[in-house]
Write an enzyme that holds these catalytic residues in place. Sequence first.
Site, PDB file in Angstrom:
ATOM      1  N   ASP A   1      56.684  50.020 -26.323  1.00  0.00           N
ATOM      2  CA  ASP A   1      55.555  49.549 -25.517  1.00  0.00           C
ATOM      3  C   ASP A   1      55.398  48.036 -25.568  1.00  0.00           C
ATOM      4  O   ASP A   1      54.311  47.511 -25.328  1.00  0.00           O
ATOM      5  CB  ASP A   1      54.259  50.237 -25.948  1.00  0.00           C
ATOM      6  CG  ASP A   1      53.861  49.912 -27.389  1.00  0.00           C
ATOM      7  OD1 ASP A   1      54.666  49.266 -28.093  1.00  0.00           O
ATOM      8  OD2 ASP A   1      52.749  50.305 -27.803  1.00  0.00           O
TER       9      ASP A   1
ATOM     10  N   GLY B   1      47.901  42.106 -38.742  1.00  0.00           N
ATOM     11  CA  GLY B   1      48.378  41.789 -40.075  1.00  0.00           C
ATOM     12  C   GLY B   1      48.797  40.331 -40.141  1.00  0.00           C
ATOM     13  O   GLY B   1      49.418  39.808 -39.217  1.00  0.00           O
TER      14      GLY B   1
ATOM     15  N   HIS C   1      60.350  44.099  17.158  1.00  0.00           N
ATOM     16  CA  HIS C   1      58.941  44.501  17.149  1.00  0.00           C
ATOM     17  C   HIS C   1      58.774  46.017  17.122  1.00  0.00           C
ATOM     18  O   HIS C   1      59.502  46.742  17.788  1.00  0.00           O
ATOM     19  CB  HIS C   1      58.174  44.023  18.402  1.00  0.00           C
ATOM     20  CG  HIS C   1      58.686  42.796  19.045  1.00  0.00           C
ATOM     21  ND1 HIS C   1      58.310  41.541  18.648  1.00  0.00           N
ATOM     22  CD2 HIS C   1      59.560  42.615  20.072  1.00  0.00           C
ATOM     23  CE1 HIS C   1      58.918  40.645  19.401  1.00  0.00           C
ATOM     24  NE2 HIS C   1      59.691  41.270  20.264  1.00  0.00           N
TER      25      HIS C   1
ATOM     26  N   ASN D   1      70.708  45.012  20.421  1.00  0.00           N
ATOM     27  CA  ASN D   1      69.306  44.616  20.556  1.00  0.00           C
ATOM     28  C   ASN D   1      68.466  45.875  20.713  1.00  0.00           C
ATOM     29  O   ASN D   1      68.697  46.677  21.624  1.00  0.00           O
ATOM     30  CB  ASN D   1      69.104  43.708  21.763  1.00  0.00           C
ATOM     31  CG  ASN D   1      67.690  43.137  21.803  1.00  0.00           C
ATOM     32  OD1 ASN D   1      67.407  42.088  21.240  1.00  0.00           O
ATOM     33  ND2 ASN D   1      66.789  43.854  22.475  1.00  0.00           N
TER      34      ASN D   1
END
Length: 448
Positions: free
Chosen positions: A108, A144, A349, A363
């Site tokens: 972790d 610690g 688009h 295209n």
Amino acid sequence: MTARSSLTIVLAAGEGTRMRSSLPKVLHPIAGESMLAHVLAAAPQGDGAAIAVVIGPGHDAVEKEAKRLCPDVAIFVQRERLGTAHAVLAAREAIARGADDLLVAFGDTPLITAETFARLRAALAQGAALAVLGFRAVDPTGYGRLLLDGSKLVAIREHADASEAERAITLCNAGVMAMDGRRALAILDKIGNTNSKGEYYLVDAVAIARSQGLDAVVIETSEDEVRGINTKAQLAQAEAAMQARLRQAAMDAGVTLIAPETVYLAADTTFGRDVTIEPFVVIGPGVSIGDGAVVHSFSHVVQSKLGSNTLLGPFARLRPGTSLGDGAKIGNFVEAKAAVLEPGVKVNHLSYIGDAHVGAHSNIGAGTITCNYDGFNKHKTRIGEGAFIGTNTSLVAPINIGARAYIGSGSVITRDVPDDALALERSPQTTKEGAAARFRNAKLRQTK
């Protein structure tokens, strides 16, 4: 000089109850990879480098992830949670093989780096029996403390047991440790559980090593690098730290990030030269971006390849399996999935290109949809090079559009179209002279 062998033991047995998730703690993602993946990636690799992962009972998902990442990994199960030293000794079989360097890491702490592991190992190579990773804490409460005598580590004092003078020390224990692998079992087996919790603490290894006349040292790193993750808030903090690291690395490599703080990268993202990323872009795992590419704002890319001088977005989405050839363009509000677009293709688009292969310099007009799903299976659309697909076209897969073919706007194409053909499919236009005026006048009379 012969290279030193190593064994890295990654402790990943915790339940992570404070994450409040059914997903094991070490499998939570940071920058597109599990926390465990980041730790294993930082561990020593190559010949003479072994990896062991200690998991909890029933943690099959953690074992599966570890084996995905490191097929040769050794998996050990800590049946009872009796402390960190007890967890390390769950891997006794691996330790007994006597690697030169034993590294203990935590699943972790995903921000740990390979450089830090290398510095710990260097301390062992210089004669220390034990090297403990430490950091200067902004607020050391609860940590610690590392007590030094000159350059030597003499003890690790838990906060609850520390004197007022010791609590003023800001050099804290990160938990990560390197140990002389040939002496490891002799030290670990001496650790007892005479404490309030009846657990076996790895920190006691320092006192035991010193009692055996062995040296222990501290290797310092930043607090961020060793910050453990126990809550979703800490997960978010680690994500932010990792993103800052990845953004800096990208910019150092020559990538232009116009607003770095708004761009999200994955740990495995690769860039060519002179790439530009505009604000608010999300790049997930498995993405490579070629020389001179530009990714415009609000684009989302996962498991895709962008060739040189490609243009993407704004507001574009590339899903897994998409490849853009050199000079291809995906414009605004376009989604592509499992699609290969050869060099020079333009989809400017409002289109969906899925399960498709589009030939070079074709295209694709606005509003084009590849209809790839029949409710049961996905089907392929193949468009030849130089084809022109008119706007508002539906291509019902499976279908082949030939090279240089033209598809008229508004068509629903259900049959293959040969090379150089023109395909049209739409109802004839009906024009009624004066009908609009008659309709309008009738409505006006109804309102009187």
